[in-house]
Design a protein around this motif. Structure first.
Motif, PDB file in Angstrom:
ATOM      1  N   THR A 166      30.124-103.069  54.960  1.00  0.00           N
ATOM      2  CA  THR A 166      29.208-102.151  55.571  1.00  0.00           C
ATOM      3  C   THR A 166      28.730-102.450  57.046  1.00  0.00           C
ATOM      4  O   THR A 166      28.584-101.469  57.828  1.00  0.00           O
ATOM      5  CB  THR A 166      28.208-101.885  54.533  1.00  0.00           C
ATOM      6  OG1 THR A 166      28.837-101.554  53.240  1.00  0.00           O
ATOM      7  CG2 THR A 166      27.444-100.939  54.864  1.00  0.00           C
ATOM      8  N   ALA A 188      31.311-101.600  59.563  1.00  0.00           N
ATOM      9  CA  ALA A 188      31.479-100.206  59.686  1.00  0.00           C
ATOM     10  C   ALA A 188      30.054 -99.473  60.502  1.00  0.00           C
ATOM     11  O   ALA A 188      30.194 -98.881  61.649  1.00  0.00           O
ATOM     12  CB  ALA A 188      31.564 -99.307  58.546  1.00  0.00           C
ATOM     13  N   THR A 206      30.013 -97.930  64.263  1.00  0.00           N
ATOM     14  CA  THR A 206      29.380 -96.450  64.495  1.00  0.00           C
ATOM     15  C   THR A 206      28.385 -96.635  65.650  1.00  0.00           C
ATOM     16  O   THR A 206      28.457 -95.590  66.390  1.00  0.00           O
ATOM     17  CB  THR A 206      28.614 -96.026  63.148  1.00  0.00           C
ATOM     18  OG1 THR A 206      29.601 -95.949  62.102  1.00  0.00           O
ATOM     19  CG2 THR A 206      28.167 -94.771  63.259  1.00  0.00           C
ATOM     20  N   ASN A 216      31.842 -91.130  62.448  1.00  0.00           N
ATOM     21  CA  ASN A 216      32.251 -91.584  60.978  1.00  0.00           C
ATOM     22  C   ASN A 216      33.138 -92.776  60.948  1.00  0.00           C
ATOM     23  O   ASN A 216      34.325 -92.637  61.279  1.00  0.00           O
ATOM     24  CB  ASN A 216      32.413 -90.558  60.082  1.00  0.00           C
ATOM     25  CG  ASN A 216      32.594 -90.774  58.862  1.00  0.00           C
ATOM     26  OD1 ASN A 216      31.787 -91.689  58.143  1.00  0.00           O
ATOM     27  ND2 ASN A 216      33.549 -90.307  58.046  1.00  0.00           N
ATOM     28  N   ASN A 270      35.045 -95.079  58.272  1.00  0.00           N
ATOM     29  CA  ASN A 270      35.246 -95.133  56.689  1.00  0.00           C
ATOM     30  C   ASN A 270      36.011 -96.177  56.316  1.00  0.00           C
ATOM     31  O   ASN A 270      37.257 -96.227  56.723  1.00  0.00           O
ATOM     32  CB  ASN A 270      35.806 -93.845  55.983  1.00  0.00           C
ATOM     33  CG  ASN A 270      35.759 -93.835  54.529  1.00  0.00           C
ATOM     34  OD1 ASN A 270      35.072 -94.677  54.199  1.00  0.00           O
ATOM     35  ND2 ASN A 270      36.767 -92.939  54.197  1.00  0.00           N
ATOM     36  N   ILE A 275      38.487 -98.255  54.115  1.00  0.00           N
ATOM     37  CA  ILE A 275      39.425 -97.815  52.951  1.00  0.00           C
ATOM     38  C   ILE A 275      40.115 -99.115  52.553  1.00  0.00           C
ATOM     39  O   ILE A 275      40.746 -99.584  53.292  1.00  0.00           O
ATOM     40  CB  ILE A 275      40.184 -96.663  53.306  1.00  0.00           C
ATOM     41  CG1 ILE A 275      39.664 -95.538  54.040  1.00  0.00           C
ATOM     42  CG2 ILE A 275      41.115 -96.398  52.144  1.00  0.00           C
ATOM     43  CD1 ILE A 275      40.453 -94.667  54.637  1.00  0.00           C
TER      44      ILE A 275
END
Length: 770
Positions: free
Chosen positions: A310, A313, A317, A329, A331, A333
């Motif tokens: 997290t 990410a 961002t 965004n 994401n 995966i």
């Protein structure tokens, strides 16, 4: 049709009385054309209100079969507890019994839930003064109150509701609450854990057994919301350690028969631990892939961690936001290989459209001018959106002494895909202060102070201060003014006039008195976003007064240099400041290199060099480690023989090394012939402090407690430095920013004191700045 309406219609003998007298029982004779409608039994409600709900009007043909519909329609308005229909010739008579009106709702016995919250809940269900009383709603509210208290761990709560009838069909609703005590957690047991011990898991919980050293702890008071938070912490612990299939099977809360104690059992399944096999970046990579990869906190071979994924990410961002992609965004995966216990992780990047800032709006600045806030902005209007500049702007606004809190919201411009507006809401604090009061300091004695200060004079951001402080050691009169934006480039300019009387005898150091008066002008020049150079030229007069108790060292100095001095001073400093706040900082670094100099041509020629460093490391929410250090040295130059005794360095006390009396620390050679502290030319200080909110006042923003380790010593010169002479102390401290000034307390124990050291376990300072 509701059961209550059905009971109303089907009650014993009610149907016959509702429908009509005997003439209405006939098949065709029961029908009649309504010539008039009459409503009886009204007290507060007007007939027009009833007519507006009645599904019949004059001229309609009344059919007895419609009676249930008419009754249900009027009953569902909530105004009536009974409705009856009858016929008088061609008049339809509607006989009603109104529900009583609520005159007052009285609540007593509640402490855990505020009365305002209960009253708002009552209003939402229609229980309010002047409203129609509905006992069924009151019963539902009673059950809801019980559930609210159960969630707070108060299982033996009692809620008694009494309805007191009054004249004119009114009632008082009386709610009496006996909250009882919160059920205490006696034990929390985790079943199924193998990787982490019960102790490791429970250390992360806010619920559990109360620590023995904190009598104010509420840790053992059961709260459903707090336990839910603890379960999420448990889940995060395992997901951050690679246990992707971790599962909380069940949680049982068992109460003792007397509802005073409870036991919690948590059943878990750990599953297998997974490692990262490969990390890939996909999508539209606006920034070079190598640069983006440097921001990742995960790599192949690592144990999978949800937190680090997290944070990676979020870092990507933010980096895209620095390029103007405000709504990017990223994401992550994961592709899980169950057989091999590995995860392939792909960060899919969708930058969206690049946007620029159209307008910046300020809200909440009732006293502060817009331009005062706007000059702190690093994100400009009509420029590309830059997330780092927006965040830096928020911090700069937050650091202003007259701003308490700042919230920044990025909002799309309607009808435009590449424009945003920044809505900045500030919460102002009182910037003006008139204070007159008294206090006491162990180093300065009784304090009488009066000050008039304004940090935001007429909303301009300029500060003005007039101060009178009187203590046994110092009497100070001062007038100061500062304009932080003397130029548009951010160069500040300030003026300061002062007069200070010092009686060193009262401070238990070498015995003399001095009168110092002077003026200076200060310029602050920003070099970078975090670096500032400040220069302060000034002029000062010093008059030294001796007594029969003045030591020989001071008489010798005065014989050589005289006792009345005219000094031309110059102060210069270079500071680097990345703290998020100026008061109670939580992260960042402050470094300051300073020089204080009496210029050639002064009656005394000397200099003082110092370097200070403060570093704040956030360990967890509201838990901060503060590391600090200072080294300072002064000496004379030219024809002056030594650093003046009134400019010497001292140590000891709450400003330096707690646990030792103020000004008393000093290596051999720093005391005068009378045995009193004389000071030295070289000072070394350091410390570590673990800062946290008071355990019994977790949400207090104006209080802090700490566990500290202090170290320091003063030496005649830097050549006399000996590491073995450094003194250490440890203890606990408390600071409260009260309305009358900062209050500081400490309880310290010296770790390596020597027989000649003067100790002071408890130290405090009240009603004076620090």
């Amino acid at each position: 049709m509701s059961p209550e309406v059905q009971r109303l219609i089907a009650g014993a003998g009610l149907v016959l009385s509702i429908v009509a007298p005997a003439s209405l029982h006939a098949e065709e004779e029961g029908r009649f054309v309504i010539g008039d409608i009459r409503v009886e039994g009204l007290e507060r409600i007007t007939p027009g209100t009833v007519y507006s709900y009645l599904p019949l009007k004059v001229g309609d043909t009344f059919d007895p079969g419609r009676s249930p519909q008419v009754i249900q329609t009027l009953y569902e308005t909530g105004f009536f507890s009974d409705v009856r229909l009858s016929r008088r010739d061609d008049t339809l008579v509607v006989r009603v019994e109104e529900r009583p009106a609520i005159n007052e709702v009285r609540i007593s016995g509640n402490r855990d839930i505020k009365t305002e919250q209960l009253e708002e809940a009552l209003r939402q269900v229609g229980l309010d003064r002047g409203r129609v009383f509905n006992r069924g709603v009151l019963e539902r509210l009673k059950n809801e109150l019980l559930q609210q208290y159960f969630a707070r761990g108060k299982y033996n709560v009692q809620v008694d509701v009494e309805v007191e009838p009054l004249e004119r069909n009114r009632v008082d609703v009386i709610i009496d609450i006996a909250e009882g005590q919160v059920a205490r957690i006696r034990d929390i047991r985790v079943v199924g854990n193998e990787t982490y011990s019960d102790e490791t898991i429970l250390d992360r919980f806010e619920s559990g057994n109360a620590p023995w050293y904190n009598p104010f702890s509420r840790r053992d008071q059961y709260s459903k919301q707090r336990l839910s938070g603890d379960l999420e912490r448990l889940r995060s612990l395992y997901l951050d350690s690679g246990f992707l299939n971790f599962n909380l099977d069940s949680t049982q809360v068992t109460l003792t028969p007397d509802f005073k104690d409870l036991y919690v059992t948590i059943n878990v399944q750990e599953g297998e631990q997974y490692r990262i096999r490969e990390v890939k970046l996909a999508g539209e990579l606006i920034v070079a892939e190598d640069e983006l990869r440097e921001l990742l906190q995960v790599e192949a071979g690592d144990i999978f961690s949800r937190r680090r994924v997290t944070e990676s990410a979020e870092a990507l961002t933010r980096r895209l936001g620095d390029e103007g992609y405000a709504f990017a965004n990223v994401n992550p995966i994961p592709e899980v290989d169950e057989e091999n216990g590995e995860v392939d992780l792909t960060f899919f990047v969708d930058p969206g459209q690049r946007v620029y800032v159209r307008r910046i709006h300020f809200n909440g600045n009732d006293r502060t001018r817009d331009e005062v806030l706007r000059r702190e902005m690093r994100q400009m209007e009509a420029g590309w959106y830059d997330a780092s500049r927006v965040e830096r702007s928020r911090v700069r606004l937050q650091r202003l002494p007259y701003i308490q809190d700042v919230n920044v919201e990025t909002r799309r411009v309607p009808g435009s895909s590449n424009q945003v507006d920044l809505d900045i809401t500030v919460e102002e604090r009182l910037s003006g202060n008139f204070m007159i009061g008294a206090g006491y300091s162990q180093s300065d004695g009784v304090l009488l102070n009066m000050s008039l200060s304004e940090d935001n004079f007429l909303g301009s951001g300029n500060s003005v201060s007039v101060t009178l402080n009187n203590s046994q050691v110092n009497t100070v009169y001062s007038l100061s003014y500062m304009n932080p934006y003397y130029t548009l480039d951010g160069i500040s300019r300030g003026f300061n006039l002062y007069y200070r009387e010092t009686d060193a005898y009262e401070a238990d150091i070498s015995r003399y008195s001095s009168d110092r008066f002077g003026a200076d002008i200060s310029y602050g020049i920003p070099l970078t976003e975090y670096d500032t150079f400040r220069i302060t030229p000034g002029i000062e007069g010093v008059d030294v007064i001796t007594s029969d108790y003045t030591p020989d060292e001071i008489f010798d100095y005065l014989d050589r240099e005289g006792n009345d001095y005219q000094l031309y001073t110059l102060g210069a400093s270079l500071s680097h400041d990345t703290r998020n706040r100026t008061v109670f900082a939580e992260k960042g670094n402050l470094q300051r290199l300073g020089l204080d100099l009496s210029l050639p041509g002064s009656d005394l020629e000397y200099y003082k060099l110092s370097y200070r460093n403060q570093h704040y490391l956030p360990l967890r929410e509201r838990l901060v480690l503060r590391l600090s250090g200072e080294v300072a040295y002064g000496d004379a130059y030219g024809d002056t023989s030594d650093l003046p005794f009134f400019e010497k360095y001292f140590a000891g006390g709450y400003r330096s090394v707690r646990g030792f009396e103020d000004y008393t620390l000093g290596a051999p050679g720093t005391r005068d012939s009378e045995g009193d502290p004389y000071g030295g030319n070289f000072r070394l200080l350091g410390g570590a402090e673990l800062i946290f909110p008071p355990p019994f006042m977790q949400e207090a923003d104006n209080m802090r407690m700490s566990i500290f380790l202090d170290a320091g010593q003063v030496y005649p010169t830097y050549e006399d430095f000996e590491a073995g002479e450094i003194r250490f102390s440890t203890g606990v401290g408390w600071t409260w920013l009260s309305p009358v000034g900062a209050l500081t307390f400490s309880l310290a124990e010296a770790l390596n004191d020597k027989p000649d050291d003067e100790l002071q376990t408890f130290q405090f300072n009240i009603g004076a700045s620090f």
